[in-house]
Design a protein around this motif. Sequence first.
Motif, PDB file in Angstrom:
ATOM      1  N   SER A   1       0.837  -1.197   0.000  1.00  0.00           N
ATOM      2  CA  SER A   1       0.000   0.000   0.000  1.00  0.00           C
ATOM      3  C   SER A   1       0.870   1.243   0.000  1.00  0.00           C
ATOM      4  O   SER A   1       1.943   1.272   0.605  1.00  0.00           O
ATOM      5  CB  SER A   1      -0.901   0.006   1.240  1.00  0.00           C
ATOM      6  OG  SER A   1      -1.554   1.255   1.394  1.00  0.00           O
ATOM      7  N   GLY A   2       0.368   2.272  -0.687  1.00  0.00           N
ATOM      8  CA  GLY A   2       1.025   3.570  -0.650  1.00  0.00           C
ATOM      9  C   GLY A   2       0.185   4.616   0.049  1.00  0.00           C
ATOM     10  O   GLY A   2       0.433   5.813  -0.095  1.00  0.00           O
ATOM     11  N   LEU A   3      -0.819   4.190   0.806  1.00  0.00           N
ATOM     12  CA  LEU A   3      -1.709   5.123   1.494  1.00  0.00           C
ATOM     13  C   LEU A   3      -1.024   5.764   2.693  1.00  0.00           C
ATOM     14  O   LEU A   3      -0.095   5.202   3.283  1.00  0.00           O
ATOM     15  CB  LEU A   3      -2.968   4.395   1.955  1.00  0.00           C
ATOM     16  CG  LEU A   3      -3.859   3.792   0.865  1.00  0.00           C
ATOM     17  CD1 LEU A   3      -4.973   2.975   1.499  1.00  0.00           C
ATOM     18  CD2 LEU A   3      -4.438   4.889  -0.022  1.00  0.00           C
ATOM     19  N   HIS A   4      -1.526   6.931   3.095  1.00  0.00           N
ATOM     20  CA  HIS A   4      -1.041   7.549   4.331  1.00  0.00           C
ATOM     21  C   HIS A   4      -1.423   6.691   5.542  1.00  0.00           C
ATOM     22  O   HIS A   4      -0.690   6.631   6.535  1.00  0.00           O
ATOM     23  CB  HIS A   4      -1.645   8.953   4.485  1.00  0.00           C
ATOM     24  CG  HIS A   4      -1.050   9.966   3.560  1.00  0.00           C
ATOM     25  ND1 HIS A   4       0.275  10.334   3.614  1.00  0.00           N
ATOM     26  CD2 HIS A   4      -1.602  10.694   2.543  1.00  0.00           C
ATOM     27  CE1 HIS A   4       0.511  11.244   2.691  1.00  0.00           C
ATOM     28  NE2 HIS A   4      -0.606  11.481   2.031  1.00  0.00           N
TER      29      HIS A   4
ATOM     30  N   ARG B   1       4.860   4.244   1.378  1.00  0.00           N
ATOM     31  CA  ARG B   1       4.826   5.684   1.646  1.00  0.00           C
ATOM     32  C   ARG B   1       5.452   5.981   3.006  1.00  0.00           C
ATOM     33  O   ARG B   1       4.949   6.798   3.777  1.00  0.00           O
ATOM     34  CB  ARG B   1       3.383   6.175   1.610  1.00  0.00           C
ATOM     35  CG  ARG B   1       3.234   7.598   1.087  1.00  0.00           C
ATOM     36  CD  ARG B   1       1.783   7.962   0.975  1.00  0.00           C
ATOM     37  NE  ARG B   1       1.525   9.041   0.050  1.00  0.00           N
ATOM     38  CZ  ARG B   1       0.385   9.214  -0.590  1.00  0.00           C
ATOM     39  NH1 ARG B   1      -0.592   8.338  -0.408  1.00  0.00           N
ATOM     40  NH2 ARG B   1       0.212  10.225  -1.406  1.00  0.00           N
ATOM     41  N   VAL B   2       6.552   5.322   3.297  1.00  0.00           N
ATOM     42  CA  VAL B   2       7.256   5.538   4.551  1.00  0.00           C
ATOM     43  C   VAL B   2       8.703   5.909   4.237  1.00  0.00           C
ATOM     44  O   VAL B   2       9.433   5.106   3.645  1.00  0.00           O
ATOM     45  CB  VAL B   2       7.234   4.283   5.438  1.00  0.00           C
ATOM     46  CG1 VAL B   2       8.053   4.508   6.700  1.00  0.00           C
ATOM     47  CG2 VAL B   2       5.806   3.918   5.807  1.00  0.00           C
ATOM     48  N   PRO B   3       9.154   7.114   4.571  1.00  0.00           N
ATOM     49  CA  PRO B   3      10.543   7.480   4.320  1.00  0.00           C
ATOM     50  C   PRO B   3      11.497   6.559   5.086  1.00  0.00           C
ATOM     51  O   PRO B   3      11.287   6.274   6.266  1.00  0.00           O
ATOM     52  CB  PRO B   3      10.634   8.920   4.847  1.00  0.00           C
ATOM     53  CG  PRO B   3       9.219   9.406   4.859  1.00  0.00           C
ATOM     54  CD  PRO B   3       8.387   8.201   5.172  1.00  0.00           C
ATOM     55  N   GLU B   4      12.529   6.083   4.388  1.00  0.00           N
ATOM     56  CA  GLU B   4      13.480   5.177   5.023  1.00  0.00           C
ATOM     57  C   GLU B   4      14.889   5.757   5.036  1.00  0.00           C
ATOM     58  O   GLU B   4      15.849   5.048   5.285  1.00  0.00           O
ATOM     59  CB  GLU B   4      13.458   3.826   4.307  1.00  0.00           C
ATOM     60  CG  GLU B   4      12.103   3.113   4.424  1.00  0.00           C
ATOM     61  CD  GLU B   4      12.120   1.705   3.865  1.00  0.00           C
ATOM     62  OE1 GLU B   4      13.070   1.374   3.118  1.00  0.00           O
ATOM     63  OE2 GLU B   4      11.192   0.944   4.164  1.00  0.00           O
TER      64      GLU B   4
ATOM     65  N   ALA C   1      11.141   8.702  -9.138  1.00  0.00           N
ATOM     66  CA  ALA C   1       9.805   8.576  -8.557  1.00  0.00           C
ATOM     67  C   ALA C   1       9.704   9.352  -7.252  1.00  0.00           C
ATOM     68  O   ALA C   1      10.600   9.295  -6.406  1.00  0.00           O
ATOM     69  CB  ALA C   1       9.481   7.106  -8.310  1.00  0.00           C
ATOM     70  N   THR C   2       8.583  10.066  -7.086  1.00  0.00           N
ATOM     71  CA  THR C   2       8.364  10.838  -5.863  1.00  0.00           C
ATOM     72  C   THR C   2       7.016  10.518  -5.210  1.00  0.00           C
ATOM     73  O   THR C   2       6.621  11.188  -4.254  1.00  0.00           O
ATOM     74  CB  THR C   2       8.413  12.349  -6.171  1.00  0.00           C
ATOM     75  OG1 THR C   2       7.373  12.671  -7.108  1.00  0.00           O
ATOM     76  CG2 THR C   2       9.764  12.748  -6.743  1.00  0.00           C
TER      77      THR C   2
ATOM     78  N   VAL D   1      11.367   8.484  -3.585  1.00  0.00           N
ATOM     79  CA  VAL D   1      11.095   9.202  -2.338  1.00  0.00           C
ATOM     80  C   VAL D   1       9.585   9.392  -2.202  1.00  0.00           C
ATOM     81  O   VAL D   1       8.959   9.978  -3.095  1.00  0.00           O
ATOM     82  CB  VAL D   1      11.789  10.579  -2.323  1.00  0.00           C
ATOM     83  CG1 VAL D   1      11.294  11.420  -1.151  1.00  0.00           C
ATOM     84  CG2 VAL D   1      13.300  10.424  -2.251  1.00  0.00           C
ATOM     85  N   PRO D   2       8.971   8.916  -1.101  1.00  0.00           N
ATOM     86  CA  PRO D   2       7.538   9.168  -0.877  1.00  0.00           C
ATOM     87  C   PRO D   2       7.357  10.598  -0.369  1.00  0.00           C
ATOM     88  O   PRO D   2       7.149  10.835   0.823  1.00  0.00           O
ATOM     89  CB  PRO D   2       7.167   8.129   0.182  1.00  0.00           C
ATOM     90  CG  PRO D   2       8.432   7.910   0.958  1.00  0.00           C
ATOM     91  CD  PRO D   2       9.565   8.099  -0.020  1.00  0.00           C
ATOM     92  N   LEU D   3       7.415  11.549  -1.280  1.00  0.00           N
ATOM     93  CA  LEU D   3       7.634  12.947  -0.919  1.00  0.00           C
ATOM     94  C   LEU D   3       6.588  13.507   0.030  1.00  0.00           C
ATOM     95  O   LEU D   3       6.916  14.256   0.952  1.00  0.00           O
ATOM     96  CB  LEU D   3       7.698  13.791  -2.194  1.00  0.00           C
ATOM     97  CG  LEU D   3       8.089  15.259  -2.006  1.00  0.00           C
ATOM     98  CD1 LEU D   3       9.446  15.386  -1.330  1.00  0.00           C
ATOM     99  CD2 LEU D   3       8.102  15.976  -3.348  1.00  0.00           C
ATOM    100  N   ASP D   4       5.299  13.165  -0.176  1.00  0.00           N
ATOM    101  CA  ASP D   4       4.283  13.778   0.674  1.00  0.00           C
ATOM    102  C   ASP D   4       4.235  13.162   2.067  1.00  0.00           C
ATOM    103  O   ASP D   4       3.435  13.590   2.898  1.00  0.00           O
ATOM    104  CB  ASP D   4       2.899  13.735   0.005  1.00  0.00           C
ATOM    105  CG  ASP D   4       2.427  12.327  -0.297  1.00  0.00           C
ATOM    106  OD1 ASP D   4       3.085  11.359   0.105  1.00  0.00           O
ATOM    107  OD2 ASP D   4       1.370  12.194  -0.948  1.00  0.00           O
ATOM    108  N   ALA D   5       5.102  12.184   2.336  1.00  0.00           N
ATOM    109  CA  ALA D   5       5.213  11.633   3.693  1.00  0.00           C
ATOM    110  C   ALA D   5       6.479  12.099   4.397  1.00  0.00           C
ATOM    111  O   ALA D   5       6.727  11.734   5.549  1.00  0.00           O
ATOM    112  CB  ALA D   5       5.188  10.097   3.643  1.00  0.00           C
ATOM    113  N   VAL D   6       7.276  12.930   3.719  1.00  0.00           N
ATOM    114  CA  VAL D   6       8.496  13.477   4.307  1.00  0.00           C
ATOM    115  C   VAL D   6       8.138  14.701   5.136  1.00  0.00           C
ATOM    116  O   VAL D   6       7.284  15.506   4.740  1.00  0.00           O
ATOM    117  CB  VAL D   6       9.512  13.854   3.202  1.00  0.00           C
ATOM    118  CG1 VAL D   6      10.743  14.532   3.792  1.00  0.00           C
ATOM    119  CG2 VAL D   6       9.918  12.614   2.410  1.00  0.00           C
ATOM    120  N   ILE D   7       8.763  14.859   6.308  1.00  0.00           N
ATOM    121  CA  ILE D   7       8.542  16.040   7.146  1.00  0.00           C
ATOM    122  C   ILE D   7       8.853  17.294   6.330  1.00  0.00           C
ATOM    123  O   ILE D   7       9.832  17.342   5.584  1.00  0.00           O
ATOM    124  CB  ILE D   7       9.421  15.962   8.410  1.00  0.00           C
ATOM    125  CG1 ILE D   7       8.959  14.789   9.280  1.00  0.00           C
ATOM    126  CG2 ILE D   7       9.371  17.271   9.197  1.00  0.00           C
ATOM    127  CD1 ILE D   7       9.863  14.515  10.465  1.00  0.00           C
TER     128      ILE D   7
END
Length: 335
Positions: A97-100, A124-127, A176-177, A189-195
């Motif tokens: 899943s890529g959901l928030h 969708r989790v920054p690692e 990919a972002t 980078v799952p950009l919208d999950a980055v602080i």
Amino acid sequence: MSMIETPYLLFLGDAPDMLAAKVAIGIRDWRPQNAVGQFRMEGCKADLGLSDMTLTEAREAGARTLVIGVANRGGVISPEWKKVLVMALEEGFDLASGLHNLLRDEPDLVAVANATGRTLHDVRVPEVDYPIANGVKRSGKRCLAVGTDCSVGKMYTALCMDAEMRGRGMKSTFRATGQTGILITGDGVPLDAVIADFMAGSVEWLTPDNEPDHWDHIEGQGSLFHVSYSGVTMALIHGGQPDALILCHEPTRTHMRGLPSYALPSLDALRDQALSLARVANPACQVVGLSVNTQHMAEDEALAYLAGLEADMDLPATDPFRFGAGKLVDALAAI
């Protein structure tokens, strides 16, 4: 991110329309060999044209992972979905899943996954511990797709241009972002999950120094004109330091995605706004072309519309998925 086993059964849930199923559509179009079939719940208004399968049928066809192919507003897992996800784990599927709303934050899914020995993949989790952006100029070239709205074809534009360049033997990488791009390429980078403080820095990290004639095609997100998601677009514009912008548009929409009271901006307004902001980080940035999502237009109507745009804006215009990205790549090669 641990390896996600392929092929996939694409879960469409109760998606209200095709736009809501954009994750699944991206996988179908760019990794068709990984798309065994689709699973739709009652009331689903999306259809990928793949075989509708039960969980048992999909397992027998070789599917290894159930991928949530829906990107709903807020990125939540509904109770109705949960029943299917639990059954999928019990049937022997991993979940991706890529959901928030993270799979790993759902105690019942975690418990069933542990009991069945299955894996939950949250893409969708920054690692990475991303840096704060420093704005230092990097070698290599970068192209960013920016849009008048969300879900207008920014990812498809970047993928099409990357494929066209590599087909010509040019040096190119798709960066990919978002969740769909990451599921297609396996990295990003799952950009919208980055602080927020680290978003622009994560884009710098994603597009490092490269050979002078190498192009990074950065997957665009959101829109400067979308009050819900403009922040992620700004991070891409400044962190990406693009040398070139491609303006993306879907001309048949009557309002912004999810915002009925907001009309779409014109391509002229997007050009002026995006270019002025991009030149903060890269004064040499240029707008080089127009990418138009014409999927809801007849071919003759689409070609006439594109020709009109070229005449009005003095920029090459195409639907890169429908008519090819050659014009856009020619424009980049001329820089």
